[in-house]
Design a protein around this motif. Sequence first.
Motif, PDB file in Angstrom:
ATOM      1  N   LEU A  66      46.707 -59.095 -40.125  1.00 19.93           N
ATOM      2  CA  LEU A  66      46.114 -57.986 -40.879  1.00 19.93           C
ATOM      3  C   LEU A  66      45.831 -58.407 -42.318  1.00 19.93           C
ATOM      4  N   GLN A  67      46.763 -59.098 -42.921  1.00 18.96           N
ATOM      5  CA  GLN A  67      46.587 -59.529 -44.305  1.00 18.96           C
ATOM      6  C   GLN A  67      45.422 -60.493 -44.444  1.00 18.96           C
ATOM      7  N   GLN A  68      45.193 -61.304 -43.408  1.00 23.79           N
ATOM      8  CA  GLN A  68      44.079 -62.256 -43.433  1.00 23.79           C
ATOM      9  C   GLN A  68      42.740 -61.535 -43.524  1.00 23.79           C
ATOM     10  N   ILE A  69      42.624 -60.387 -42.834  1.00 22.11           N
ATOM     11  CA  ILE A  69      41.389 -59.600 -42.906  1.00 22.11           C
ATOM     12  C   ILE A  69      41.116 -59.195 -44.349  1.00 22.11           C
ATOM     13  N   ILE A 119      39.102 -57.016 -35.965  1.00 20.94           N
ATOM     14  CA  ILE A 119      40.316 -57.384 -35.250  1.00 20.94           C
ATOM     15  C   ILE A 119      40.602 -58.868 -35.488  1.00 20.94           C
ATOM     16  N   GLU A 120      41.799 -59.154 -35.941  1.00 18.26           N
ATOM     17  CA  GLU A 120      42.233 -60.544 -36.116  1.00 18.26           C
ATOM     18  C   GLU A 120      43.407 -60.801 -35.181  1.00 18.26           C
ATOM     19  N   LEU A 121      43.377 -61.931 -34.494  1.00 18.29           N
ATOM     20  CA  LEU A 121      44.371 -62.239 -33.464  1.00 18.29           C
ATOM     21  C   LEU A 121      45.209 -63.451 -33.855  1.00 18.29           C
ATOM     22  N   LYS A 122      46.492 -63.407 -33.495  1.00 19.44           N
ATOM     23  CA  LYS A 122      47.386 -64.538 -33.680  1.00 19.44           C
ATOM     24  C   LYS A 122      48.232 -64.689 -32.424  1.00 19.44           C
ATOM     25  N   ALA A 123      48.591 -65.914 -32.083  1.00 16.81           N
ATOM     26  CA  ALA A 123      49.454 -66.154 -30.922  1.00 16.81           C
ATOM     27  C   ALA A 123      50.509 -67.184 -31.287  1.00 16.81           C
ATOM     28  N   GLY A 124      51.725 -66.973 -30.804  1.00 15.84           N
ATOM     29  CA  GLY A 124      52.807 -67.909 -31.053  1.00 15.84           C
ATOM     30  C   GLY A 124      53.792 -67.888 -29.902  1.00 15.84           C
ATOM     31  N   LYS A 125      54.379 -69.008 -29.576  1.00 19.84           N
ATOM     32  CA  LYS A 125      55.308 -69.096 -28.450  1.00 19.84           C
ATOM     33  C   LYS A 125      56.735 -68.771 -28.895  1.00 19.84           C
ATOM     34  N   ASP A 126      57.456 -68.111 -28.001  1.00 22.17           N
ATOM     35  CA  ASP A 126      58.896 -67.857 -28.183  1.00 22.17           C
ATOM     36  C   ASP A 126      59.205 -67.169 -29.507  1.00 22.17           C
ATOM     37  N   ARG A 127      58.448 -66.140 -29.813  1.00 23.78           N
ATOM     38  CA  ARG A 127      58.689 -65.396 -31.058  1.00 23.78           C
ATOM     39  C   ARG A 127      59.640 -64.232 -30.806  1.00 23.78           C
ATOM     40  N   SER A 128      60.530 -63.987 -31.761  1.00 26.18           N
ATOM     41  CA  SER A 128      61.382 -62.801 -31.691  1.00 26.18           C
ATOM     42  C   SER A 128      60.544 -61.586 -32.060  1.00 26.18           C
ATOM     43  N   GLU A 129      61.136 -60.402 -31.842  1.00 29.37           N
ATOM     44  CA  GLU A 129      60.415 -59.175 -32.178  1.00 29.37           C
ATOM     45  C   GLU A 129      60.026 -59.153 -33.660  1.00 29.37           C
ATOM     46  N   THR A 130      60.980 -59.543 -34.510  1.00 30.88           N
ATOM     47  CA  THR A 130      60.715 -59.535 -35.954  1.00 30.88           C
ATOM     48  C   THR A 130      59.630 -60.540 -36.309  1.00 30.88           C
ATOM     49  N   GLN A 131      59.692 -61.732 -35.724  1.00 31.23           N
ATOM     50  CA  GLN A 131      58.680 -62.752 -35.999  1.00 31.23           C
ATOM     51  C   GLN A 131      57.300 -62.322 -35.513  1.00 31.23           C
ATOM     52  N   LEU A 132      57.267 -61.609 -34.374  1.00 31.84           N
ATOM     53  CA  LEU A 132      55.997 -61.147 -33.832  1.00 31.84           C
ATOM     54  C   LEU A 132      55.389 -60.085 -34.737  1.00 31.84           C
ATOM     55  N   GLU A 133      56.217 -59.189 -35.256  1.00 29.40           N
ATOM     56  CA  GLU A 133      55.724 -58.185 -36.198  1.00 29.40           C
ATOM     57  C   GLU A 133      55.203 -58.849 -37.465  1.00 29.40           C
ATOM     58  N   ASP A 134      55.926 -59.855 -37.938  1.00 26.10           N
ATOM     59  CA  ASP A 134      55.467 -60.583 -39.127  1.00 26.10           C
ATOM     60  C   ASP A 134      54.114 -61.248 -38.875  1.00 26.10           C
ATOM     61  N   LEU A 135      53.955 -61.801 -37.672  1.00 29.04           N
ATOM     62  CA  LEU A 135      52.699 -62.488 -37.333  1.00 29.04           C
ATOM     63  C   LEU A 135      51.530 -61.496 -37.288  1.00 29.04           C
ATOM     64  N   LYS A 152      41.046 -51.797 -39.622  1.00 28.65           N
ATOM     65  CA  LYS A 152      41.451 -53.199 -39.613  1.00 28.65           C
ATOM     66  C   LYS A 152      42.712 -53.336 -38.771  1.00 28.65           C
ATOM     67  N   ILE A 153      42.672 -54.249 -37.797  1.00 25.85           N
ATOM     68  CA  ILE A 153      43.776 -54.385 -36.844  1.00 25.85           C
ATOM     69  C   ILE A 153      44.181 -55.845 -36.733  1.00 25.85           C
ATOM     70  N   GLY A 154      45.469 -56.111 -36.942  1.00 29.85           N
ATOM     71  CA  GLY A 154      46.027 -57.432 -36.689  1.00 29.85           C
ATOM     72  C   GLY A 154      46.865 -57.380 -35.431  1.00 29.85           C
ATOM     73  N   ILE A 155      46.605 -58.295 -34.480  1.00 30.54           N
ATOM     74  CA  ILE A 155      47.332 -58.292 -33.209  1.00 30.54           C
ATOM     75  C   ILE A 155      47.989 -59.653 -33.022  1.00 30.54           C
ATOM     76  N   ALA A 156      49.295 -59.639 -32.742  1.00 31.14           N
ATOM     77  CA  ALA A 156      50.040 -60.873 -32.479  1.00 31.14           C
ATOM     78  C   ALA A 156      50.526 -60.868 -31.028  1.00 31.14           C
ATOM     79  N   PHE A 157      50.429 -62.037 -30.360  1.00 25.11           N
ATOM     80  CA  PHE A 157      50.852 -62.173 -28.968  1.00 25.11           C
ATOM     81  C   PHE A 157      51.885 -63.283 -28.854  1.00 25.11           C
ATOM     82  N   SER A 158      52.813 -63.072 -27.938  1.00 24.98           N
ATOM     83  CA  SER A 158      53.730 -64.130 -27.531  1.00 24.98           C
ATOM     84  C   SER A 158      54.048 -63.911 -26.071  1.00 24.98           C
TER      85      SER A 158
END
Length: 470
Positions: free
Chosen positions: A434-437, A413-429, A456-462
């Motif tokens: 996932l690509q980093q894994i 599991i790889e995690l990313k977090a970013g503030k004030d992300r749009s839905e599209t930006q969050l999916e990209d994150l 392999k799971i990539g999870i993005a939070f905002s």
Amino acid sequence: YPVIFLTFKDVKSMTWEETFQKIRRLISLEFIRHNELETSSVLTAYEKEQYHLLAKDSGDEVDCQMGLQLLSLLLHKHYGRECIIIIDEYDTPIQQGHTCNFYPEIVNFMRNFFSGGLKDNPHLAFGFLTGILRVAKESIFSGLNNLKINSILDERYSEYFGFTSDEVREMAEYYSASDKYQELCDWYDGYRFGNTEIFNPWSVIGYFNINYINEHCSPQAFWQSTGSNDIIREVLASATPDIMERLELLMKGESFVTHIDTGVIYPQIQNDPSSVYSFLLVAGYLKAVSCDQPYGEDYMCEVALPNKEISFVYSKEILSQLENIIPRSVAISIQEAIYKADIDSLQKTLEKFLLQTISFHDAADETFYHGLILGMCAVMDNSYRITSNREAGDGRFDIQMLPLNKRLPGILIELKAGKDRSETQLEDLANVALQQINDRAYSVDLQAMNVTSIIKIGIAFSGKRTRIAA
């Protein structure tokens, strides 16, 4: 010399009454071991009566407090020579008293018990004690003459309280495991007594055949089987943000400089938060990488985790703390979604939990989300060995779950977090995570352990929103 030997390592009870019963039984067994006193021709009838009182496990608290003094007197009279008194893990009942709220009672008992045997005792040739804490600060031995203390930072006798590198090399060769020496170092070396590098003896080849050699050279955290983690559990339960930040540094393999007081006592853990590092060092949860010259009992030391075994203990105890704040039903839902690689279900469950439980202030950075997911994974501990922030491939993964049952998939599991992300930006994150894994080959460790199926799971939070890619 006649020898009196007592080990308090198993005197662990929840109340003072139960603890006293165990101590009385321990004293009784040592009297029974010296049953030559029953037929001694030099003891009086009264002395034999006193012997039988304690040998039969019948003495009251005062009788037991005088047990060391009485047995040394009887043996001296019988053999015509003073005694050697050996006490192992003298402070285990004291630690239990601190944890279970009967500290004053146990300290009072131990003060009288040990003073009778070791202070101004004409029947004593010499004695020694082992324990985590320095004896002087516990106020048990006030006024004791000719007391010499050797702490974990002193050089004298440093090579005798564990295995040295040469001894482990010889042992590995004897058991046809010379090729496992580096693994032994990674998992069980790293303790530093004075200037001597020491291996954990119990984990290499020790207690009840539960150790590396007897387990077919399979590295595990055998520390879990040979000791209590009450100290680190208490540290974590009341840890300040600064302490948790430093523990996170340790988990990443880093070190820091801190004040160490080798005369620390248990009540300080509540009254002085900075004392926790002194406790963790003397209890074996830290090693001193380097130290300045001592001023009395005080040092400035660079400290780090000793080895992988202790890192595993930290992970397990930190996970158990996190688990307490996460409902089991939520954690089980997360577990089921991960097993099935059901991304929609995993995403909905996470978002629902975030909406119900956290504020936007809580959801500030990746560290918060990292702890959250670790806690949710904690209920899977019986099925997986969970590790965090470890090197693998060309970087450090966030969370790796090694299946203990080969039929289960491995999980990264790889995690990313970013503030004030749009839905599209969050999916990209999430896709970046996932690509980093893949790009950094985090799966090489699992593959090396013959794990053929890897999720392999990539999870993005905002804030309270999340997106997942798998």
